[in-house]
Design an enzyme around this catalytic site. Structure first.
Site, short mmCIF file in Angstrom:
data_model
loop_
_atom_site.label_atom_id
_atom_site.label_comp_id
_atom_site.label_asym_id
_atom_site.label_seq_id
_atom_site.Cartn_x
_atom_site.Cartn_y
_atom_site.Cartn_z
N ILE A 90 32.10 -5.56 -38.34
CA ILE A 90 32.83 -5.18 -36.78
C ILE A 90 31.98 -3.56 -36.64
CG2 ILE A 90 35.38 -5.52 -37.72
CD1 ILE A 90 35.01 -4.77 -40.18
N ASP A 96 22.91 5.01 -46.72
CA ASP A 96 23.64 3.56 -44.92
C ASP A 96 24.00 4.81 -44.39
OD1 ASP A 96 25.13 1.45 -47.50
OD2 ASP A 96 23.01 1.89 -47.17
N ARG A 106 26.70 -14.31 -45.91
CA ARG A 106 26.63 -14.00 -44.86
C ARG A 106 24.59 -14.79 -43.42
NH1 ARG A 106 28.01 -8.80 -40.71
NH2 ARG A 106 25.66 -8.17 -41.32
N CYS A 125 14.15 26.85 -77.36
CA CYS A 125 13.77 28.32 -78.24
C CYS A 125 12.37 27.84 -78.95
CB CYS A 125 14.45 27.46 -79.71
SG CYS A 125 14.85 26.18 -80.60
N LYS A 132 37.37 -0.73 -47.60
CA LYS A 132 36.42 -1.06 -46.81
C LYS A 132 35.59 -1.28 -48.33
CE LYS A 132 32.24 -1.93 -43.43
NZ LYS A 132 31.09 -1.86 -44.99
N CYS A 144 18.20 26.43 -82.48
CA CYS A 144 18.32 25.95 -80.96
C CYS A 144 18.71 26.79 -80.32
CB CYS A 144 17.81 25.14 -80.24
SG CYS A 144 17.31 24.93 -78.64
N GLU A 200 42.75 -1.34 -44.50
CA GLU A 200 42.59 -2.21 -46.17
C GLU A 200 41.45 -1.08 -46.76
OE1 GLU A 200 40.97 -5.95 -45.55
OE2 GLU A 200 42.63 -6.34 -43.76
N CYS A 242 10.20 22.57 -77.52
CA CYS A 242 11.72 23.20 -77.15
C CYS A 242 11.67 24.15 -75.58
CB CYS A 242 12.87 22.90 -78.08
SG CYS A 242 13.91 23.75 -76.73
S1 IVH Z 1 36.73 -7.34 -41.99
C1 IVH Z 1 35.86 -9.96 -38.22
N1 IVH Z 1 37.37 -5.94 -44.34
O1 IVH Z 1 32.27 -4.58 -43.92
C2 IVH Z 1 35.38 -8.83 -39.35
N2 IVH Z 1 34.89 -6.38 -43.58
O2 IVH Z 1 30.51 -4.55 -41.17
C3 IVH Z 1 35.14 -9.23 -40.94
N3 IVH Z 1 34.39 -5.50 -45.59
O3 IVH Z 1 30.45 -7.45 -43.30
C4 IVH Z 1 34.95 -7.93 -41.01
N4 IVH Z 1 35.47 -4.12 -46.78
O4 IVH Z 1 30.94 -7.61 -45.99
C5 IVH Z 1 35.68 -6.05 -42.95
N5 IVH Z 1 38.60 -5.05 -46.08
C6 IVH Z 1 37.81 -5.49 -45.23
C7 IVH Z 1 35.70 -5.11 -45.51
C8 IVH Z 1 34.79 -5.51 -44.83
C9 IVH Z 1 34.01 -4.32 -46.48
C10 IVH Z 1 32.18 -6.03 -44.98
C11 IVH Z 1 32.00 -7.31 -44.86
C12 IVH Z 1 31.40 -6.99 -44.21
C13 IVH Z 1 31.22 -5.26 -43.00
C14 IVH Z 1 31.97 -4.83 -41.55
#
Ligand code: IVH
Length: 713
Positions: free
Chosen positions: A95, A45, A154, A447, A133, A468, A131, A444
């Protein structure tokens, strides 16, 4: 006159940029498809984010090169064939990602928000809802009149896939909202993340590995919890999906109808929305926090970083959201993302690196594990240069070869592993497919004893046993470990030297060590040598169960050792027990019985026992358990969590086992009881979710005593 060449130069630069932009778009589209549609990413990622950012940067500095079809201008991913499409009434956006993983990333977000809002430096701090992620798959849950009506992925943000059947198998997702404390709107769309806990993921892969070993070649292991979760959600057969343990956290809303009337005041902040979701019975993560200003964001980022490894699930960062909804509205959106939220990343848990060589390590029971020697890479917060390949089958299935570029994963406290090969980057003339036997010429690596693999097993083993040196080192460490003879100070470094210098070859030789010999070792002073001798001396007073466990007999873990000790009462009876007699011990099956018999059939193992006894190692022996001794917890599995008022963990475990019960480390559907004390955590939560009975200490004690004997006086 001189403008001509300059113009040409500028044109060449623009042309170069255009080419780079096109290449980036193609790459991003390709990798997005691998990620979103096939759940089979080719790059980590973090690399994807870097490509995306480079493109965003270029388009920002050269707006004339931005086109409406650039991946920066829309959300990627397409509807899969096989699921009905669902048009999202409110688009599911993504986001912006802040990839500066230092606290500057948090400060920068706050500064931007203040700028956008036109706040003067002296104006009050902005409130944010912070929060985690979650690293899973975004889902929209549609509740109509409080009942789950539809669940959708989504997709491309506008249209997703209908995965209602699969989502209904996720036990954490309520099929009906709880409305006793708060009425819910007529239509309520809940946005959140479906994910897989790390322990569930490990167990799933363990299961997959044994299926593959048992000949189910079409099965595969999953590269990470996110992929496993995404695969399960998109499983066309809900019965299979149901067997993949998924979890869910809610973090926002989609369409809402019937909110804001006289009866139902809509929340004015994001944190209130989360509270409402929680009140309706949806799982909302407890780490969320409302903070003020940049300092608050920085502190949240730092605190979560500290606990990240200990969370039961993967996160790849934290999310900051402006808490006040009217301020959110003022800030609005840019094409693809809300201006009021940002994802602030942590160092990635998966990175790409080059595999230099494959080594083979010898474990305590002789197990040969292929280990990847890597070009050091910073992943999950540390530099990793070794990663496990589990076993030969796995190494072959992943087709890992020396010289390959691989994706390495390090998450939580789990040992780093190679998850996949980036085939596109395989250099010409790369090494041959991995072949453990050929590589070792059947011997091995430590040994030179022959290696062997039992029928139906995946692991090759060294047959050298304690001959061993590698196995001898592990055997000494195991004998000295806390749950065995508990010799403090006899760690890796000391054992390594003791074996390599030929000072200790067998377990009994430990008891002949003097201060002088130990003090001569590297990094060992007189004081620590004396402490170690004292610890060795103290270990002589032990129990039969610890002693048996310490011998390191294959398949004899702590619980089996206890069962054997209880059943037979003496080491001589165990050493002399027939297969038949061993099979009478609860939970001992043919494989374990055969392993015990095989161990004591070797004269040198009996000799080790005799020599240890002669050196003064002793324990209380008993008569063994008569078959009519009551075992009120026979066949029951219990899980301990939290602190009990009077019993320690070890005492509780011993008493449960003495009553015939088993103590497991985690709660599953196979758990019969959960014993909870003060500050019980997620295990208690899981017990409630699964509807498993919970006991306190008094309840446990009552169970240990067993049902009152009828007619007893
Ligand atoms: S808010 C408009 N909150 O991260 C805001 N997203 O690109 C929408 N994700 O697709 C997202 N934890 O799948 C939000 N606490 C969190 C999240 C969260 C994971 C994921 C979500 C989204 C991507 C953000």
């Amino acid at each position: 006159m001189s403008t001509q060449p300059n113009d040409k130069g500028a044109q060449a630069v623009i042309h170069g940029l255009q080419e780079r932009i096109q290449a980036l778009r193609a790459l991003i589209e390709h990798h997005a498809r691998r990620y979103y549609e096939f759940d089979a990413p080719e790059i980590p990622d973090s690399d994807y984010d870097r490509l995306f950012q480079e493109l965003q940067q270029l388009e920002l500095s050269h707006p004339q090169l931005r086109t409406p079809d650039s991946p920066t201008q829309r959300v990627l991913g397409q509807v899969l064939q096989g699921f009905a499409p669902v048009a999202h009434t409110v688009p599911m956006l993504s986001i912006r990602t802040e990839t500066d993983t230092t606290e500057a990333g948090a400060r920068e977000f706050d500064a931007r928000i203040r700028r956008e809002l036109g706040l003067a430096p002296e104006a009050a701090a902005v409130r944010y809802c912070c929060e985690l992620k979650f690293d899973g798959l975004a889902i929209n849950l549609r509740y109509e009149h409080g009942v789950l009506a539809q669940a959708a992925t989504r997709g491309d943000g506008e249209t997703g896939e209908d995965v209602t059947q699969n989502i209904r198998t996720v036990r954490q997702i309520p099929l009906r909202l709880q409305t006793h404390s708060r009425p819910c709107p007529e239509v309520l769309e809940v946005r959140g993340e479906v994910y897989m806990r790390r322990d569930d993921f490990e167990a799933l892969n363990e299961r997959q590995r044994s299926l593959i070993a048992a000949g189910h070649r079409q099965e595969k292991t999953f590269v990470n919890p996110r992929n496993a979760a995404a695969g399960a959600v998109r499983q066309l057969d809900p019965a299979i999906a149901a067997r993949r343990p998924l979890s869910f956290f809610a973090y926002g809303l989609g369409q809402v109808q019937g909110w804001g009337g006289a009866l139902l005041q809509g929340p004015t902040s994001h944190s209130e929305i989360l509270q409402a979701l929680s009140d309706w019975g949806l799982p909302v993560d407890e780490h969320r926090q409302v903070v003020e200003g940049a300092a608050g964001l920085v502190a949240f980022h730092r605190d979560i970083k500290g606990v990240r490894d200990h969370l039961p699930f993967d996160i790849d960062g934290v999310v900051y959201k402006v808490d006040d909804r009217s301020t959110q509205d003022r800030l609005g959106f840019v094409t693809r993302e809300p201006r009021w939220a940002v994802a602030h990343k942590y160092p990635a848990q998966e990175e790409m690196t080059v595999l230099r060589a494959i080594d083979i390590q010898v474990g305590r029971t002789g197990k040969l594990t292929p280990v990847a020697k890597l070009e050091p890479v910073f992943v999950g917060g540390t530099t990793v240069s070794n990663a496990t390949l589990h076993n030969e089958e796995e190494a072959r299935r992943k087709d890992v070869r020396e010289g390959d570029t691989v994706i390495v994963r390090r998450a939580g406290d789990v040992i780093p592993e190679v998850v996949s090969v980036v085939l596109q980057r395989r250099p010409p003339g790369v090494g041959a497919p991995f072949d453990l036997v050929q590589r070792l010429s059947g011997r091995c690596p430590v040994c030179a004893s022959p290696i062997a693999r039992e029928q139906g097993e995946v692991d090759w083993r060294c047959t050298g046993g304690l001959y061993c040196p590698a196995q001898r080192k592990h055997a000494l460490l195991h004998f000295a470990s806390r749950r065995a003879l508990d010799i403090e100070g006899l760690g890796d470094k000391v054992v390594e030297q003791l074996v390599d210098l030929g000072i200790v070859g067998t377990l009994p030789e430990l008891y002949r060590l003097g201060v002088a010999k130990l003090a001569a070792l590297d990094r060992m002073g007189d004081k620590s040598a004396a402490n170690l001798v004292a610890a060795i001396e103290a270990s002589k007073q032990t129990s039969l169960a610890r002693f048996l466990f310490g011998l390191g007999i294959r398949h004899v873990g702590e619980a089996t050792a206890k069962d054997l000790a209880r059943h037979f009462g003496s080491i001589d009876r165990i050493m002399g027990a027939s297969l038949q007699a061993l099979l009478e011990v609860p939970d001992v099956g043919p494989i374990v019985a055969q392993s015990i018999r095989g161990f004591f059939d070797q004269p040198h193992h009996r000799e080790v026992v005799e020599q240890l006894r002669a050196a003064g190692v002793q324990w209380n022996e008993g008569r063994g358990v008569r078959s009519d001794t009551p075992r009120p917890l026979a066949g029951q599995t219990l899980v301990l969590t939290g602190t009990l008022p009077t019993l320690s963990r070890d005492e509780a475990r011993e008493r449960i086992e003495a009553a015939g019960g088993k103590v497991a480390g985690s709660v599953s559907r196979k758990t019969h009881w959960v014993v909870a004390g003060a500050e019980a955590g997620s295990k208690l939560e899981k017990a409630r979710e699964l509807g498993i009975s919970v006991l306190d200490e008094d309840g446990l004690k009552a169970m240990l005593e067993g049902p009152a004997q009828e007619g007893a006086t």
